[in-house]
Scaffold this motif. Structure first.
Motif: not given
Length: 130
Positions: A5-31
């Motif tokens: 199954y192909l998974v396509i990631s769409r959209g943009k980061w929530d502008e109300n989120a902090t860059p730190k919160d988004v980075q933590q989500a990205i780090d959890r994603f890669y793990a």
């Protein structure tokens, strides 16, 4: 039987989120992602660069020109027994909490035929087939 199954990631980061919160989500994603690569439940994909070209019968132009909600940021593959199973695995992606959405599509192993209904089939052809 397992399918891809192909998974396509769409959209943009929530502008109300902090860059730190988004980075933590990205780090959890890669793990999460790398763990599933190792187990064979996912196959490697890639982020997409911002630059691109749109190629059509009319020529080649700069692009992509999708609306922000339709922007494709990257892709990868899930190996699962069903579309529901693949979607459930994709739903565990930590980045979903910060504005991204995922499109999960089964890969079609058969070659394209103009006589078969597909994503590219014009609506007028579909109406004639029924």
């Amino acid at each position: 039987m397992k399918h891809q199954y192909l998974v396509i990631s769409r959209g943009k980061w929530d502008e109300n989120a902090t860059p730190k919160d988004v980075q933590q989500a990205i780090d959890r994603f890669y793990a999460w992602y790398e763990g599933h690569l190792e187990s064979g439940r996912m196959l490697e994909g890639s982020r997409l660069q911002v630059a691109g070209k749109v190629v059509s019968g009319a020529g080649i132009t700069d692009g992509p020109f999708a609306e922000a909600k339709e922007l494709v940021g990257g892709y990868w593959f899930i190996v699962a027994g069903s579309l529901d199973e693949a979607a459930a695995l994709a739903a565990e992606n930590p980045c979903l909490a910060f504005g991204l959405s995922l499109e999960v599509r089964p890969l079609e192993p058969a070659k394209a035929l103009a006589s078969e209904t597909s994503n590219e089939t014009p609506d007028a052809w579909r109406a004639q087939a029924h």
